[in-house]
Design a protein around this motif. Structure first.
Motif, mmCIF file in Angstrom:
data_model
loop_
_atom_site.group_PDB
_atom_site.id
_atom_site.type_symbol
_atom_site.label_atom_id
_atom_site.label_comp_id
_atom_site.label_asym_id
_atom_site.label_seq_id
_atom_site.Cartn_x
_atom_site.Cartn_y
_atom_site.Cartn_z
ATOM 1 N N LYS A 6 0.829 -1.197 0.000
ATOM 2 C CA LYS A 6 0.000 0.000 0.000
ATOM 3 C C LYS A 6 0.862 1.244 0.000
ATOM 4 C CE LYS A 6 -3.907 -2.088 2.304
ATOM 5 N NZ LYS A 6 -4.865 -1.989 3.399
ATOM 6 N N CYS A 7 0.314 2.311 -0.515
ATOM 7 C CA CYS A 7 0.985 3.607 -0.531
ATOM 8 C C CYS A 7 1.073 4.138 0.901
ATOM 9 C CB CYS A 7 0.210 4.579 -1.412
ATOM 10 S SG CYS A 7 0.893 6.243 -1.426
ATOM 11 N N PRO A 8 2.256 4.633 1.359
ATOM 12 C CA PRO A 8 2.350 5.170 2.717
ATOM 13 C C PRO A 8 1.665 6.526 2.879
ATOM 14 C CG PRO A 8 4.458 5.391 1.593
ATOM 15 C CD PRO A 8 3.549 4.615 0.679
ATOM 16 N N CYS A 10 -1.335 7.570 0.933
ATOM 17 C CA CYS A 10 -2.782 7.312 0.866
ATOM 18 C C CYS A 10 -2.990 5.800 1.081
ATOM 19 C CB CYS A 10 -3.379 7.790 -0.452
ATOM 20 S SG CYS A 10 -2.589 7.145 -1.928
ATOM 21 N N PRO A 11 -2.990 5.335 2.334
ATOM 22 C CA PRO A 11 -2.950 3.899 2.639
ATOM 23 C C PRO A 11 -4.144 3.083 2.149
ATOM 24 C CG PRO A 11 -3.196 5.196 4.636
ATOM 25 C CD PRO A 11 -3.030 6.159 3.512
ATOM 26 N N ASN A 12 -5.174 3.714 1.642
ATOM 27 C CA ASN A 12 -6.300 2.948 1.116
ATOM 28 C C ASN A 12 -6.038 2.453 -0.293
ATOM 29 O OD1 ASN A 12 -7.744 3.332 3.464
ATOM 30 N ND2 ASN A 12 -8.606 5.246 2.749
ATOM 31 N N LYS A 13 -5.003 2.952 -0.938
ATOM 32 C CA LYS A 13 -4.701 2.606 -2.325
ATOM 33 C C LYS A 13 -3.636 1.518 -2.384
ATOM 34 C CE LYS A 13 -4.741 3.166 -6.800
ATOM 35 N NZ LYS A 13 -5.842 2.725 -7.590
ATOM 36 N N ARG A 14 -3.941 0.412 -3.035
ATOM 37 C CA ARG A 14 -2.973 -0.664 -3.228
ATOM 38 C C ARG A 14 -2.118 -0.360 -4.444
ATOM 39 N NH1 ARG A 14 -5.821 -5.786 -4.358
ATOM 40 N NH2 ARG A 14 -5.266 -5.521 -6.515
ATOM 41 N N CYS A 30 2.649 6.917 -7.196
ATOM 42 C CA CYS A 30 1.319 6.473 -6.806
ATOM 43 C C CYS A 30 0.291 7.072 -7.770
ATOM 44 C CB CYS A 30 1.011 6.904 -5.381
ATOM 45 S SG CYS A 30 -0.654 6.457 -4.832
#
Length: 51
Positions: A6-8, A10-14, A30
């Motif tokens: 996951k992005c550090p 925007c943690p909702n985005k894989r 990202c």
């Protein structure tokens, strides 16, 4: 089984799925927040850090 990275920022985005990695380093952008992400793979462990 694949590990989800996951992005550090925007943690909702894989960002990607990793099956296995001995040693590697990637720099990606990202698609959601447009930040540059540095990914370090070592012995099937992942460290993601925004640059």
């Amino acid at each position: 089984m694949a590990t989800k990275v996951k992005c550090p920022v925007c943690p909702n985005k894989r960002l990607l799925d990793m099956v296995s990695a001995e040693q590697a380093e990637l720099i990606i952008k990202c698609p959601r927040c447009k930040n540059i992400i540095n990914l370090s793979f070592e012995n099937n462990k992942i460290k993601a850090k925004a640059v």
